[in-house]
Enzyme design. Structure first.
Site, PDB file in Angstrom:
ATOM      1  N   HIS A 139      -1.542  -2.394   2.935  1.00 33.24           N
ATOM      2  CA  HIS A 139      -2.752  -1.799   3.536  1.00 33.24           C
ATOM      3  C   HIS A 139      -2.374  -1.969   5.175  1.00 33.24           C
ATOM      4  CE1 HIS A 139      -6.769  -0.424   3.917  1.00 33.24           C
ATOM      5  NE2 HIS A 139      -6.889  -1.059   5.093  1.00 33.24           N
ATOM      6  N   CYS A 140      -2.562  -0.803   5.807  1.00 37.99           N
ATOM      7  CA  CYS A 140      -1.966  -1.122   7.233  1.00 37.99           C
ATOM      8  C   CYS A 140      -3.495  -0.905   8.053  1.00 37.99           C
ATOM      9  CB  CYS A 140      -1.294   0.016   7.675  1.00 37.99           C
ATOM     10  SG  CYS A 140      -0.827   0.048   9.564  1.00 37.99           S
TER      11      CYS A 140
END
Length: 440
Positions: free
Chosen positions: A179-180
């Site tokens: 998850h960026c």
């Protein structure tokens, strides 16, 4: 800390009671344009990312590229301005394609799957309801190598290989990479290609701005026949951009190199940090050429979710205890899921099962002291008195002695009900004797 957003209300002017999928979404995602764009709950960080890209490019165009337009013949100076603007727009489009699309979310099930081999005729024995526990882990074969897949309690499904549950978005994502926070979205099967292209193009943009800032300083040195230090003083904007892009190149450039390694070995960031395929066989590695072709030259699969589709409203069911059924692999024991990013907690059985007739929750049990009804809560007193009225039923034969859902009644409650039943029977017997004596 991220919170799950409540389902959005339907438009008052729609004239329909049906909600659309994005309005009844169980995850933590945020939708725009009536479900056309889906973002993570940290979508606000996307504004910071856009600012970090657009602001330095704007400074470059005003203080550097505009000055270089007259220093190059045959309109080469204009091309510097055009290239940096077009490349910036291209970079922002890749950013939107990465953060605003379904990364590969697997729709969650409404009910747990049936165990394999279940024919619906399981006999739980006399006085008991059958319980079927789903296995926590299954094994599947991937290219001749056994791979373990886990059951997801949130989505009530077995995650396919390379799938993981994102604790921020609260969804199971196919080929989950990470998850960026910079793009405000999970990186998975359907947006990994655009994510890598965004990081790589940002690296090239930093190199472009960095290089032409030095070109402008060299032009000042040549035109004014001065030292590099005096030339740098004359263009402080170039110095700021050189420092900024140099630091940024280490970040996005290093990220580009790392993902080039992951692509060449057909790994994800999650797999690289957790499984360490350099110590064992990687079932997904098909060679460098095939691995690159899989990422860049294969079609992106269609989304498994139609966010604009209509779904009927969920009916409100009465709160009654449900006997039997399928049990979650984690029900009643500690749960620790590395993929969820959670610490070990006890499964919340009370929240998963409704309290039915004759069942007490843990708060009411705390009110029990020395077997005295006077100190108990009204709810428990009502249950005990109701049991006393049915004194002809032995407590071990009552519904309290059976398993309901996945847990039994407390032994203290069973003993208390037995004492109350015996007390009521004794009271009834004494009353009968007194009545006979009165008549005699």
């Amino acid at each position: 800390m991220y919170t799950v957003h409540p389902p959005q209300k339907p438009d008052p002017g729609s004239g329909s009671d049906d909600l659309r999928v994005y309005q009844n979404w169980k995850g933590s995602n945020i939708f725009f344009l009536q479900g056309s764009l889906i973002f993570g709950p940290d979508v606000r960080s996307l504004g910071l990312t856009i600012f970090l890209i657009v602001a330095p490019v704007a400074v470059f165009c005003v203080f550097v590229a505009r000055k270089l337009m007259d220093d190059f013949p045959d309109h080469y100076g204009i091309s510097i301005m055009v290239v940096v603007v077009v490349f910036t727009v291209y970079d922002l489009i890749l950013l939107l394609l990465t953060s605003g699309r379904d990364p590969g979310i697997i729709p969650r099930n409404a009910h747990p799957p049936e165990p394999e081999g279940f024919d619906g005729s399981t006999d739980g024995g006399a006085g008991q309801t059958p319980q079927l526990r789903l296995p926590r882990i299954k094994e599947v074969d991937v290219n001749g190598i056994t791979v373990k897949i886990k059951y997801c309690d949130t989505c009530m499904l077995y995650r396919p290989p390379r799938c993981s549950h994102c604790s921020i978005c609260n969804n199971c994502v196919e080929r989950f990479d990470h998850h960026c926070p910079w793009v405000g979205q999970c990186i998975g099967l359907r947006n990994y290609r655009f994510f890598f292209m965004f990081v790589f193009s940002t690296t090239l943009l930093c190199i472009f701005v960095f290089a032409f800032c030095w070109v402008y300083i060299r032009r000042i040195m040549g035109s004014e026949v001065t030292t590099i230090w005096k030339a740098m003083i004359k263009t402080p904007a170039s110095i700021v951009l050189i420092v900024y892009t140099f630091i940024s190149m280490w970040f996005v450039g290093g990220l580009t190199a790392f993902h080039l390694y992951l692509i060449s070995t057909n790994q994800t960031t999650y797999e690289n940090f957790r499984y360490r395929y350099d110590r064992r066989a990687n079932p997904y590695n098909r060679g460098v050429v095939e691995n690159f072709k899989e990422i860049f030259f294969t079609g992106i699969p269609q989304s498994k979710n139609n966010f604009r589709a209509k779904v009927p409203r969920e009916p409100v069911l009465p709160t009654r205890s449900v006997g039997g059924g399928f049990m979650s692999p984690n029900m009643g024991k500690p749960v620790e899921d590395i993929e969820m990013g959670r610490k070990a907690v006890w499964g919340d059985m009370n929240s998963g099962l409704d309290l039915g007739e004759g069942q007490l929750n843990s708060t009411d049990r705390l009110n029990f002291k020395d077997g005295e009804l006077g100190e108990m809560s009204p709810e428990i007193r009502a249950n005990v008195e109701d049991t006393g009225e049915r004194a002809g039923i032995h407590p071990r034969r009552s519904s309290w002695g059976r398993k309901s859902g996945s847990w039994d009644m407390s032994p203290e409650i069973l003993a208390l009900s037995a004492r109350v039943g015996e007390s009521n029977r004794a009271t009834s017997s004494n009353s009968a004797k007194n009545e006979e004596n009165r008549h005699s």
